[in-house]
Enzyme design. Sequence first.
Site, PDB file in Angstrom:
ATOM      1  N   ARG A 124       0.808  -1.231   0.000  1.00 30.94           N
ATOM      2  CA  ARG A 124       0.000   0.000   0.000  1.00 30.94           C
ATOM      3  C   ARG A 124       0.837   1.275   0.000  1.00 30.94           C
ATOM      4  O   ARG A 124       0.342   2.333   0.416  1.00 30.94           O
ATOM      5  CB  ARG A 124      -0.994   0.013   1.168  1.00 30.94           C
ATOM      6  CG  ARG A 124      -1.950  -1.173   1.168  1.00 30.94           C
ATOM      7  CD  ARG A 124      -3.131  -0.984   2.095  1.00 30.94           C
ATOM      8  NE  ARG A 124      -3.948  -2.181   2.141  1.00 30.94           N
ATOM      9  CZ  ARG A 124      -3.839  -3.132   3.069  1.00 30.94           C
ATOM     10  NH1 ARG A 124      -2.962  -2.997   4.042  1.00 30.94           N
ATOM     11  NH2 ARG A 124      -4.609  -4.193   3.022  1.00 30.94           N
ATOM     12  N   LYS A 146       1.953  11.100 -11.746  1.00 31.62           N
ATOM     13  CA  LYS A 146       1.037  10.209 -12.472  1.00 31.62           C
ATOM     14  C   LYS A 146       1.755   8.892 -12.738  1.00 31.62           C
ATOM     15  O   LYS A 146       2.836   8.875 -13.328  1.00 31.62           O
ATOM     16  CB  LYS A 146       0.610  10.832 -13.799  1.00 31.62           C
ATOM     17  CG  LYS A 146      -0.512  11.836 -13.669  1.00 31.62           C
ATOM     18  CD  LYS A 146      -1.114  12.103 -15.053  1.00 31.62           C
ATOM     19  CE  LYS A 146      -2.254  13.094 -14.983  1.00 31.62           C
ATOM     20  NZ  LYS A 146      -2.809  13.369 -16.311  1.00 31.62           N
ATOM     21  N   GLU A 188       6.885  16.948 -25.977  1.00 35.03           N
ATOM     22  CA  GLU A 188       6.317  17.392 -24.690  1.00 35.03           C
ATOM     23  C   GLU A 188       6.877  18.753 -24.273  1.00 35.03           C
ATOM     24  O   GLU A 188       6.243  19.472 -23.512  1.00 35.03           O
ATOM     25  CB  GLU A 188       6.585  16.339 -23.602  1.00 35.03           C
ATOM     26  CG  GLU A 188       5.948  14.964 -23.865  1.00 35.03           C
ATOM     27  CD  GLU A 188       4.454  14.877 -23.523  1.00 35.03           C
ATOM     28  OE1 GLU A 188       3.820  15.911 -23.244  1.00 35.03           O
ATOM     29  OE2 GLU A 188       3.924  13.734 -23.536  1.00 35.03           O
ATOM     30  N   LYS A 230       5.561  22.582 -15.458  1.00 36.04           N
ATOM     31  CA  LYS A 230       4.817  21.424 -14.944  1.00 36.04           C
ATOM     32  C   LYS A 230       4.627  21.541 -13.437  1.00 36.04           C
ATOM     33  O   LYS A 230       3.557  21.240 -12.911  1.00 36.04           O
ATOM     34  CB  LYS A 230       5.531  20.115 -15.298  1.00 36.04           C
ATOM     35  CG  LYS A 230       4.745  18.901 -14.818  1.00 36.04           C
ATOM     36  CD  LYS A 230       4.668  17.781 -15.792  1.00 36.04           C
ATOM     37  CE  LYS A 230       3.665  16.743 -15.324  1.00 36.04           C
ATOM     38  NZ  LYS A 230       3.723  15.514 -16.099  1.00 36.04           N
ATOM     39  N   GLU A 240      -5.706  16.467 -10.968  1.00 31.68           N
ATOM     40  CA  GLU A 240      -6.367  16.769 -12.240  1.00 31.68           C
ATOM     41  C   GLU A 240      -7.870  16.888 -12.118  1.00 31.68           C
ATOM     42  O   GLU A 240      -8.636  16.208 -12.790  1.00 31.68           O
ATOM     43  CB  GLU A 240      -5.994  15.710 -13.301  1.00 31.68           C
ATOM     44  CG  GLU A 240      -6.319  16.201 -14.714  1.00 31.68           C
ATOM     45  CD  GLU A 240      -5.697  15.338 -15.795  1.00 31.68           C
ATOM     46  OE1 GLU A 240      -4.497  15.050 -15.714  1.00 31.68           O
ATOM     47  OE2 GLU A 240      -6.423  14.962 -16.717  1.00 31.68           O
ATOM     48  N   ARG A 244      -4.906  20.936 -14.425  1.00 31.50           N
ATOM     49  CA  ARG A 244      -3.859  20.004 -14.852  1.00 31.50           C
ATOM     50  C   ARG A 244      -4.170  19.339 -16.185  1.00 31.50           C
ATOM     51  O   ARG A 244      -3.263  18.927 -16.911  1.00 31.50           O
ATOM     52  CB  ARG A 244      -3.619  18.936 -13.761  1.00 31.50           C
ATOM     53  CG  ARG A 244      -2.507  17.980 -14.120  1.00 31.50           C
ATOM     54  CD  ARG A 244      -2.073  17.081 -12.966  1.00 31.50           C
ATOM     55  NE  ARG A 244      -1.000  16.196 -13.417  1.00 31.50           N
ATOM     56  CZ  ARG A 244      -0.219  15.489 -12.624  1.00 31.50           C
ATOM     57  NH1 ARG A 244      -0.397  15.548 -11.315  1.00 31.50           N
ATOM     58  NH2 ARG A 244       0.718  14.731 -13.121  1.00 31.50           N
ATOM     59  N   ASN A 248      -2.557  17.665 -21.053  1.00 27.88           N
ATOM     60  CA  ASN A 248      -2.913  16.612 -21.997  1.00 27.88           C
ATOM     61  C   ASN A 248      -3.146  17.142 -23.406  1.00 27.88           C
ATOM     62  O   ASN A 248      -3.690  16.425 -24.259  1.00 27.88           O
ATOM     63  CB  ASN A 248      -4.174  15.874 -21.517  1.00 27.88           C
ATOM     64  CG  ASN A 248      -3.889  15.038 -20.299  1.00 27.88           C
ATOM     65  OD1 ASN A 248      -2.963  14.244 -20.291  1.00 27.88           O
ATOM     66  ND2 ASN A 248      -4.683  15.219 -19.254  1.00 27.88           N
ATOM     67  N   HIS A 251      -2.945  14.924 -26.431  1.00 27.51           N
ATOM     68  CA  HIS A 251      -2.913  13.541 -25.939  1.00 27.51           C
ATOM     69  C   HIS A 251      -4.179  12.755 -26.279  1.00 27.51           C
ATOM     70  O   HIS A 251      -4.146  11.534 -26.322  1.00 27.51           O
ATOM     71  CB  HIS A 251      -2.679  13.517 -24.424  1.00 27.51           C
ATOM     72  CG  HIS A 251      -1.250  13.798 -24.028  1.00 27.51           C
ATOM     73  ND1 HIS A 251      -0.611  14.971 -24.372  1.00 27.51           N
ATOM     74  CD2 HIS A 251      -0.335  13.055 -23.346  1.00 27.51           C
ATOM     75  CE1 HIS A 251       0.631  14.949 -23.897  1.00 27.51           C
ATOM     76  NE2 HIS A 251       0.831  13.800 -23.273  1.00 27.51           N
ATOM     77  N   HIS A 255      -3.248   9.488 -27.896  1.00 28.51           N
ATOM     78  CA  HIS A 255      -3.536   8.170 -27.307  1.00 28.51           C
ATOM     79  C   HIS A 255      -4.279   7.282 -28.306  1.00 28.51           C
ATOM     80  O   HIS A 255      -4.059   6.070 -28.354  1.00 28.51           O
ATOM     81  CB  HIS A 255      -4.358   8.323 -26.023  1.00 28.51           C
ATOM     82  CG  HIS A 255      -3.556   8.796 -24.847  1.00 28.51           C
ATOM     83  ND1 HIS A 255      -4.143   9.130 -23.642  1.00 28.51           N
ATOM     84  CD2 HIS A 255      -2.222   8.984 -24.673  1.00 28.51           C
ATOM     85  CE1 HIS A 255      -3.202   9.516 -22.788  1.00 28.51           C
ATOM     86  NE2 HIS A 255      -2.031   9.441 -23.389  1.00 28.51           N
ATOM     87  N   HIS A 268       5.231   7.413 -27.765  1.00 30.90           N
ATOM     88  CA  HIS A 268       4.255   8.310 -27.141  1.00 30.90           C
ATOM     89  C   HIS A 268       4.476   9.756 -27.601  1.00 30.90           C
ATOM     90  O   HIS A 268       3.533  10.448 -27.985  1.00 30.90           O
ATOM     91  CB  HIS A 268       4.353   8.202 -25.618  1.00 30.90           C
ATOM     92  CG  HIS A 268       3.503   9.178 -24.886  1.00 30.90           C
ATOM     93  ND1 HIS A 268       2.122   9.167 -24.950  1.00 30.90           N
ATOM     94  CD2 HIS A 268       3.812  10.233 -24.070  1.00 30.90           C
ATOM     95  CE1 HIS A 268       1.631  10.154 -24.219  1.00 30.90           C
ATOM     96  NE2 HIS A 268       2.635  10.816 -23.677  1.00 30.90           N
TER      97      HIS A 268
END
Lengths: 364, 364
Positions: A124, A146, A188, A230, A240, A244, A248, A251, A255, A268
């Site tokens: 955990r 992330k 990016e 960032k 997010e 935030r 993306n 993206h 994606h 990517h």
Amino acid sequence: MSASPECVEIQLGERSYPILIGSDLLGDPTHVDAVPAAATALIVTNTTVAPLYGEALRRTLAGRFRAVHLLELPDGETHKDWPTLNLIFDALLSHGCDRKTVLFALGGGVVGDMTGFAAASYMRGVPFVQVPTTLLAQVDSSVGGKTAINHPLGKNMIGAFYQPRLVLCDLSTLATLPPRELSAGLAEIIKYGPIYDMAFFDWIEANVEALVGRDPAALAHAVRRSCEIKAAVVGQDERETGLRAILNFGHTFGHAIEAGMGYGRWLHGEAVGCGMVMAAHLSQRLGGVDAAFVQRLSALVERAGLPVTAPALGAERYLELMRIDKKSEAGEIRFVVIDKPGSAVMRSAPDAIVREVLAQCCVD
Amino acid sequence: MSASPECVEIQLGERSYPILIGSDLLGDPTHVDAVPAAATALIVTNTTVAPLYGEALRRTLAGRFRAVHLLELPDGETHKDWPTLNLIFDALLSHGCDRKTVLFALGGGVVGDMTGFAAASYMRGVPFVQVPTTLLAQVDSSVGGKTAINHPLGKNMIGAFYQPRLVLCDLSTLATLPPRELSAGLAEIIKYGPIYDMAFFDWIEANVEALVGRDPAALAHAVRRSCEIKAAVVGQDERETGLRAILNFGHTFGHAIEAGMGYGRWLHGEAVGCGMVMAAHLSQRLGGVDAAFVQRLSALVERAGLPVTAPALGAERYLELMRIDKKSEAGEIRFVVIDKPGSAVMRSAPDAIVREVLAQCCVD
């Protein structure tokens, strides 16, 4: 002993941490002084990066941890899945790692995302450190917490928000980066311009050849400014719930390209580069920017060595893939669009307009 | 319309939530009014519970969500693993569930732990509600935000601290619980006595036959007091950096029994019942309690229908299994022991003393 690195701080209360940026950081034990003490550390890396930097990091950590283990994962986005993640858990348990064990993610975005999710989930939650060795990871994926793995039906669908204790951006590692990976990282970096800082965009335009040529000063500036932006965005919206999401930009289309082509075919960053051009076209159709802006972004993406023409997956397939994006709500796709240069918002768009963008951007 | 339920509040700042305890709660839509609004809900349950309460919960939620899906997992601790967890992700993605989708865990501890971890990880976190239908889940596992799956090398090794938005303890569901499961739940109720509240222990001693006989008033009191104690402990130490570890009394030995026998052979509560007797013996040898206390606890565990004699796995195997417990540090096993009746601490113990306890507690 390396020169003193620059430091960008991610401000998240008790989860705050520094990003150290400089040359030859990997081999200097003083930079890990702030990492929590523990009996064991596990370096997670891949078969490409291990022979280059694995032993150097292991030597650096040997004075601080009684045992330093190293795990090599197979390389590539196709392996960002559960069976590979489970190799990390297997290693942790077979080495008797406990709740204080520190994980070190040594590699690019795939290694960082998987190691981070393993750290979030093992017992955990155990501490972890990002040691990004690709430009993309240094300017984006290693910063902000992330973490995720892919699901066959969607990218980064299973993961956690889980912050590292430290990010060590060793610019020297960029020397061994393949050209295609360098360009992927530039995508990016370029991203931060249209969404947040047009002065930085101007600077990238003036310096893109230096960046492609790996000029150390240019790379150092690009990494630092990217991390600053960032950090500012993540510091305002860690999970997010709003702002935030602008990170993306490109993206949603990107994606879809990655998933539609099969993970790993496009890098990517390549998909994000092309996706930004598509998102710019969409922004133009929605009235946020003019044709000259779209052309300017497209030209810069191309100069960075990135694709600007999208694969012809078919409009229906694009729409289907984009509908399972994490930003979607109640089946409605939500895009990050530029509402004016240097500023982005999230909004939906009529399917008809998205189809026009796809028709315009895809190769026959 | 059910009678107004009792409410115990878990105080965790912005992650606070209520535990509602009462009869016939499942069928009353007013109790889910506070759950965040969303287009879709997914009820995760198992093949045993679905025919009993699946439709009732679905009807209750139908007015609040446009689509309510139901997923039946295979039943049992042997299925608390990645392939079963992945069935939840498959269902979420195939139904087009988004970041606002609410998961409902309808079942016992296994369903709750897996659904909670799925909620923690799907798109990096979606809301979830616990609807525990076993006594064990109502008094322990559904409360406090511990979620996990098992790894072949250790129980609950992969998971997250992730709080539900609401816990709905419908006491009426205990009517259909098999006797063995009821006893398993009593183990976690008994636990709260030695570690926190000897007055409650006295009450359980006086009422254990009523509890075994499912007297509604006795069960209602036991569930409420257990939730109050758990709420007090979790409210002080959500992520188990200290105090919360006392809730693991009996669990170090118990987890070793579960893993050593093969998951599912002993119910978790049975292993905890026997593990508490073993931990009491250890506490006696370390000077925290006397022989009369150990005898008193052992008698109560036995009256609750639980085993008090441990399986003969062999001392070496026990030690090996206990060393990979989450509380271990640097290979040293750490036990929750009673330092005086009603108070517990975490400490290590010499292997020689642990071997004596094992020799005393195991069947030949």
